[in-house]
Design a protein around this motif. Sequence first.
Motif, short mmCIF file in Angstrom:
data_model
loop_
_atom_site.label_atom_id
_atom_site.label_comp_id
_atom_site.label_asym_id
_atom_site.label_seq_id
_atom_site.Cartn_x
_atom_site.Cartn_y
_atom_site.Cartn_z
N ALA A 450 0.81 -1.22 0.00
CA ALA A 450 0.00 0.00 0.00
C ALA A 450 0.84 1.27 0.00
O ALA A 450 0.29 2.37 -0.01
CB ALA A 450 -0.93 0.00 1.22
N CYS A 451 2.16 1.13 0.04
CA CYS A 451 3.06 2.31 -0.05
C CYS A 451 2.73 3.35 1.01
O CYS A 451 2.52 4.54 0.70
CB CYS A 451 3.02 2.91 -1.45
SG CYS A 451 3.51 1.76 -2.75
N ASP A 452 2.63 2.94 2.26
CA ASP A 452 2.39 3.85 3.39
C ASP A 452 1.06 4.58 3.30
O ASP A 452 0.91 5.67 3.86
CB ASP A 452 3.53 4.87 3.53
CG ASP A 452 4.81 4.21 3.99
OD1 ASP A 452 4.70 3.18 4.69
OD2 ASP A 452 5.89 4.72 3.66
N LEU A 453 0.09 4.00 2.61
CA LEU A 453 -1.24 4.59 2.64
C LEU A 453 -1.85 4.37 4.02
O LEU A 453 -1.62 3.35 4.66
CB LEU A 453 -2.14 3.97 1.57
CG LEU A 453 -1.74 4.24 0.11
CD1 LEU A 453 -2.69 3.51 -0.82
CD2 LEU A 453 -1.74 5.74 -0.18
N ALA A 454 -2.65 5.34 4.47
CA ALA A 454 -3.29 5.23 5.79
C ALA A 454 -4.72 5.71 5.69
O ALA A 454 -5.05 6.56 4.86
CB ALA A 454 -2.53 6.04 6.84
N VAL A 455 -5.58 5.17 6.55
CA VAL A 455 -6.99 5.53 6.56
C VAL A 455 -7.40 5.91 7.98
O VAL A 455 -6.72 5.59 8.96
CB VAL A 455 -7.88 4.36 6.07
CG1 VAL A 455 -7.61 4.05 4.62
CG2 VAL A 455 -7.67 3.13 6.93
N ILE A 456 -8.53 6.61 8.07
CA ILE A 456 -9.12 6.92 9.37
C ILE A 456 -10.11 5.81 9.69
O ILE A 456 -11.16 5.70 9.06
CB ILE A 456 -9.83 8.29 9.35
CG1 ILE A 456 -8.83 9.39 8.99
CG2 ILE A 456 -10.47 8.59 10.70
CD1 ILE A 456 -7.69 9.53 9.98
N ALA A 457 -9.78 4.96 10.65
CA ALA A 457 -10.62 3.79 10.93
C ALA A 457 -10.24 3.22 12.28
O ALA A 457 -9.39 3.77 13.00
CB ALA A 457 -10.46 2.73 9.83
#
Length: 575
Positions: A450-457
């Motif tokens: 995910a290449c350091d992708l982040a989500v609010i969860a």
Amino acid sequence: MRNIVFGLFVVAVATWIAGVVAARNADAALVRQASISASLFEAVLQSALERFRALPLVLASDGDVRGALGNSDRDVRHRLDLKLARLAERTSAAAIYVIDPRGRTIAASNSETPESFVGREFSFRSYFAAAMRNGSGEQFALGNTTHRPGLYLSSRVDSDGKALGVVVTKIDFSSLETEWRSAQTPVFVTGADGVVLITSVEAWRFKQAAQLPIRPLASGDMLVSATLPGRRPADFVAINKPITIPGWTLTVLRTRDIGGAVAAARALTLLASALCALGLWAILRRRNLAIAARAAAQLELEAKVASRTRALSKANSKLTSEIAERRRAEAALLLLHLELEQANRLTILGQVAAGVTHEINQPVAAISTWAHNATVFLARSDTASATTALATIVALTERIGRITGELRDFARKSDGAIACVRVDDAIDGALMLVSAHQQQSGVRIKRRAACDLAVIADRVRLEQVLVNLLQNALEAVEADLEGACVFIEAARSGKDIMLSVTDTGPGVAPEIAASLFTPFQTSKARGLGLGLVISRDICRALGGDLRLLPTGRNDGRGATFAVTLPAAQGMGDIA
């Protein structure tokens, strides 16, 4: 003579004061016990109410219910009759029935009984009018057909902004009242208008609370005088507790029996007064004895004092034993209350746990595998590998704790803690949980970083959704086919992050895709039809969504499920 009268007056006053103090202490203890009993009765009633509250709401979105309301075919409605009958039997509901917009019943769980609701008109019921107007309704009333009282919970069935009808569940409290009567404690529930709705005293049903033979003994006090049917008036402690239904109040009457405590206190006071008087008499007598007989009189007095002391010690020991016995009884009652409260909590968790049981089974299976590996490593004296296996077991155990914590939060309608979650971490956790299933199936899982992708969860809930999707994908793929594989990847989509799970299985048929996110709809032989519904609800609670996307293949095979969640603006606090 005057001294004797004064002494008797002092003894009488002391005895009266001891009785008053003992009565107050006994009343205070009785109030505490009555409050505990009231809490227990309230918990049992709340459990009975909460068990049925979600039933009409879930049925309002059921495909069979909507199909029967939109189709006058009798076979369709008869199949719904059978489905409602099975559901009523499993949930112990008194009746479950569906009403069309005109107020006429089209299907009911009791359609095969002489008391069938099918074809009956219920538009005059306030629960029907409230549901059609506001979406839901509640009413406690006497059955027009069965002539048995109960609580009616209703929910409107909507489709494209149009009201198709109303689903109604009737709760019969007769079994609950039977349990209350076995407790030998008068209990009743009054509605907002003060009418007795549920009671362990049959003669009080549907009477105004103000008309019951219950009168307060003092203004603002919980002590009352009540006359039960066939009995003489007696004193009780009355405890009132509000119920979640607006205007409902639970009242528990606990018998006020303090005569023993008052009598014991007064007897002890009289005994002490008698001993004091005896001692004083001995002193006065000894002063009047001749000096020659002082020694003998002193020995006699000491003997008498010793005798009285033994009697007092015996009485004190008996009183101490009674106090210890009462404390043991109170401890046993408190333990029973805690056990019943625990049973109530398990009942509430059981209403939602079925939908995510397979998510918990996966780390349990992984723990078993790692435990077996640890045993092998220890047998080989491979301490480092065994330590790693045990650390993994600890991590999986903690993860099970977080998942069960989510079950508790779900039962309490809580969305859980929201934080910045690294997508790769969530995928790693999900792949770990399905690793055993993946190895058994022989299907490969390919992922793209995910290449350091982040989500609010919430990381645990996100992993729960991914595990559900990966499990479904593994079950859909046939391992012996060429190119059998499951793909998982993440990419940015505007302000959101989209995580997709794609399989090379046979795909989702159009008739199944139309009801894919409908509760209790499943194509699996042992499925509950709740996994995808719960997963989508979790995604929406986190501000995202779960959808079925076309795979883009010409042969129509394969399925892609996409999870979209808000992207994190920064990588500050990673959950």
